[in-house]
Design an enzyme around this catalytic site. Structure first.
Site, PDB file in Angstrom:
ATOM      1  CE1 TYR A   5       3.652   5.821   2.910  1.00  0.00           C
ATOM      2  CE2 TYR A   5       2.919   7.202   1.171  1.00  0.00           C
ATOM      3  CZ  TYR A   5       2.770   5.921   1.870  1.00  0.00           C
ATOM      4  OH  TYR A   5       2.353   4.946   1.425  1.00  0.00           O
ATOM      5  CB  SER A  87      -2.622   1.939  -3.853  1.00  0.00           C
ATOM      6  OG  SER A  87      -2.423   1.362  -2.739  1.00  0.00           O
ATOM      7  CD  GLN A 108      -1.817  -2.574  -4.428  1.00  0.00           C
ATOM      8  OE1 GLN A 108      -2.171  -1.635  -4.054  1.00  0.00           O
ATOM      9  NE2 GLN A 108      -1.638  -3.694  -3.381  1.00  0.00           N
ATOM     10  CE1 TYR A 110       0.470  -4.088  -0.581  1.00  0.00           C
ATOM     11  CE2 TYR A 110      -0.812  -1.967  -0.485  1.00  0.00           C
ATOM     12  CZ  TYR A 110       0.445  -2.670  -0.502  1.00  0.00           C
ATOM     13  OH  TYR A 110       1.664  -1.937  -0.651  1.00  0.00           O
ATOM     14  CB  THR A 136       0.984  -5.932  -3.957  1.00  0.00           C
ATOM     15  OG1 THR A 136       0.733  -5.048  -4.731  1.00  0.00           O
ATOM     16  CG2 THR A 136       2.483  -5.669  -3.331  1.00  0.00           C
ATOM     17  NE  ARG A 145       7.708   1.252   3.877  1.00  0.00           N
ATOM     18  CZ  ARG A 145       6.605   0.755   3.379  1.00  0.00           C
ATOM     19  NH1 ARG A 145       5.535   1.689   3.390  1.00  0.00           N
ATOM     20  NH2 ARG A 145       6.436  -0.356   3.053  1.00  0.00           N
ATOM     21  CE  LYS A 232       3.763  -2.661  -7.407  1.00  0.00           C
ATOM     22  NZ  LYS A 232       4.354  -2.579  -6.066  1.00  0.00           N
ATOM     23  CG  HIS A 256       6.677  -2.379  -1.887  1.00  0.00           C
ATOM     24  ND1 HIS A 256       5.531  -3.069  -1.959  1.00  0.00           N
ATOM     25  CD2 HIS A 256       5.918  -1.331  -1.569  1.00  0.00           C
ATOM     26  CE1 HIS A 256       4.259  -2.595  -1.760  1.00  0.00           C
ATOM     27  NE2 HIS A 256       4.649  -1.249  -1.289  1.00  0.00           N
ATOM     28  NE  ARG A 259       7.147   2.991  -0.048  1.00  0.00           N
ATOM     29  CZ  ARG A 259       7.041   4.031   0.516  1.00  0.00           C
ATOM     30  NH1 ARG A 259       8.065   4.978   0.277  1.00  0.00           N
ATOM     31  NH2 ARG A 259       6.088   4.534   1.300  1.00  0.00           N
TER      32      ARG A 259
END
Ligand SMILES: Cc1cc2nc3c(=O)[nH]c(=O)nc-3n(C[C@H](O)[C@H](O)[C@H](O)COP(=O)(O)O)c2cc1C
Length: 365
Positions: A5, A87, A108, A110, A136, A145, A232, A256, A259
């Protein structure tokens, strides 16, 4: 599956690899017979006096790399005198980290569709006395991924033949996980309506990343968050100037860690043009591909005010918990210090383009 990951980019991982490789084409200007004693790595970053201009990036599910991973990484950062960023997608919650640390950390965010949850999350970061909010902007939709699809990655992991085989081959990880306070998303579970079990948590999370996010949402966040605001995921000069206009205190140049948009340039290659566009109006932070203290010095020389690292500390955490993160920080610090000395510089704040011999990322005006 947790190592994979971390150790992946999206699709072909070309941007992930480019982030690391592009550092190799930059070389230092070596100086001699200069007094290299009394070196100083301290710097003021968004008003905080820190031991090295280095920050631990927000990393999802650290608590599955090592039990209580976010708490341990935050403690390591605190011990080394640098900021830790928690996060949104962490295993340990904002409150778990706050209860187990004594200095403020960064949080952080989202942007999620559920604005009541967002409002509450910002309030929780405020109550935990987080000293900066890092929003972010580069994950409105998610980059694919391949490793995670193959491993069927979920928090907590689903039990099937593949995962059982992985657990059996990693008994020390299994034993360590038995000491974990939590195994699912600590900032989310128990804080959203209609999410009462793991399967509803998984579908809520997958559906929540907000593709409608625009600069107007930054104004919405600023109405609620009165502290330092860092944006970010900036990779373009025009977006950097919009971030200045939106009232950010700093931006983080970031893709990122390769990613999200596979095929995007490396972060180090866009750093000079973004520094030029921002023109010292706000701080320019940087992440992506930093694997040594030499890389840190190169990014500072190209104009970054502060450097963030992701994978280097995650690997330390996965290997040895808090001690592993401390070792990772210490290795980078020592390399940075000695490299700075060999470039004839004694104060990190004076590092600049004059410390480079070859810079392939010059901007031509
Ligand atoms: C395993 C992993 C998980 C990540 N999770 C998040 C996240 O939850 N939020 C976020 O803003 N960035 C996340 N990132 C991106 C990092 O914050 C950072 O931008 C990136 O890791 C920097 O590149 P580096 O790993 O080469 O140092 C993640 C990166 C990795 C490797």
């Amino acid at each position: 599956m947790f190592f994979e990951y971390a150790d992946t980019g999206s699709w072909t991982s070309s941007t992930y690899k480019r982030n690391e490789n592009d550092f190799k084409s930059i070389s230092f200007r070596q100086r001699v017979a200069k007094n290299m004693s009394n070196r100083n790595l301290r710097k003021i970053i968004i008003g905080e006096d820190i031991n090295i201009p280095l920050v631990l990036s927000p990393i999802g599910i650290c608590g599955l790399q090592y039990a209580n991973g976010e708490i341990l990484a935050a403690k390591a950062a605190e011990k080394k005198g640098i900021p830790f960023t928690l996060s949104t997608m962490s295993i340990c919650s904002i409150e778990d980290v706050a209860e187990n640390t004594s200095k403020p950390f960064w949080f952080q965010l989202y942007m999620m569709k559920d604005r009541t949850f967002m409002d509450n999350l910002i309030k929780r970061a405020q109550s935990a006395k987080c000293s900066a909010l890092v929003v972010t902007l580069d994950l409105q939709v998610m980059g694919q991924r391949h490793n995670d699809i193959r491993n069927n990655l979920e928090a907590p992991p689903k039990i099937n033949l593949n995962t059982v085989m992985q657990f059996v081959s990693k008994p020390s990880w299994c034993l360590n996980m038995m000491t974990a306070k939590k195994l699912n998303f600590g900032n989310i579970m128990g804080h959203v309506t209609n999410v009462t079990n793991l399967s509803s948590l998984a579908s809520w999370t997958a559906d929540q990343f907000d593709p409608t996010l625009t600069w107007e949402d930054i104004a919405w966040i600023k109405d609620r968050w009165k502290g330092k605001l860092i944006l970010k995921g900036i990779m373009d000069s025009e977006d950097a100037m919009l971030a200045v206009k939106a009232g950010a205190d700093a931006i983080i140049i970031s893709n990122h860690g390769g990613r999200q948009l596979d095929g995007a340039p490396s972060t180090i290659s866009v750093l000079p043009e973004i520094v030029d566009a921002v023109n010292s109006k706000i701080e320019v932070h940087f992440d992506g591909g930093i694997r040594s203290g030499q890389d840190v010095l190169k990014a500072l020389a190209l104009g970054a005010d502060c450097i963030h690292i992701g994978r280097p500390y995650v690997y330390g955490l996965g290997a040895k918990g808090q001690e592993g993160v401390e070792i990772a920080i210490e290795i980078i610090k020592k390399e940075l210090d000695l490299t700075m000395a060999m470039c004839g510089e004694t104060n990190i704040s004076n590092v600049g383009l004059h410390n480079l011999h070859h810079n392939p990322f010059k901007i031509i005006n």
